[in-house]
Design a protein around this motif. Structure first.
Motif: not given
Length: 162
Positions: A139-148
């Motif tokens: 979930a953290q990786a998906v969140n990071n992708y969305a933030r970027l």
């Protein structure tokens, strides 16, 4: 087969696995350090290459002051959207912003080279996520992708980071 032959065969069969376990135990600290430097592979739900690339991109964006605030990206993670779909949604929003920018480029300043590189890297990560059926990022990786993606989308629209 008598019991001595049986015992000898058991020891012969178990010698290499026991040696491997003993070596792993002796060098466990070094193995742990080596595993943290791995940048490609799969172990359970972890996608090393995808997640490590995202961590690098987040660190670069944070250093450049272009990382989008986590509050807006976290709202995408509150729903029960599967990770691959969340990445696809973030990518398609970014792609749409790029298309709109291409139509209005005379009125906006040109994108920085780092933004163009980030766009290409996010595209490659999107293709990796969509192209692999057994892809299960954290979930953290998906969140990071969305933030970027949201940060780059905002810069494409001419909105300052924040």
């Amino acid at each position: 087969m008598d019991w001595l032959t049986f015992t000898a065969e058991i020891f012969k069969a178990a010698a290499w696995p026991l040696a491997a376990v003993a070596i792993a135990l002796m060098f466990r600290a070094q193995l742990r350090a080596l595993l943290t430097r791995m940048n490609k592979g799969r172990f359970g739900p972890a996608e090393f290459e995808f997640e490590q690339t995202l961590q690098t991109l987040v660190a670069q964006s944070a250093a450049a002051g272009t990382l989008h605030s986590p509050a807006t990206a976290a709202s995408a993670m509150r729903t029960s959207v599967p990770p691959r779909e969340a990445i696809a949604v973030a990518w398609h929003a970014l792609e749409h912003a790029a298309q709109v920018r291409a139509q209005t480029v005379p009125r906006l300043p040109p994108l920085q080279a780092q933004d163009m590189a980030l766009y290409q890297q996010l595209e490659a990560l999107h293709e990796q996520a969509i192209g692999q059926s057994q892809f299960h990022p954290s979930a953290q990786a998906v969140n990071n992708y969305a933030r970027l993606a949201r940060g780059l989308q905002a810069r494409m629209k001419g909105v300052p980071p924040g």
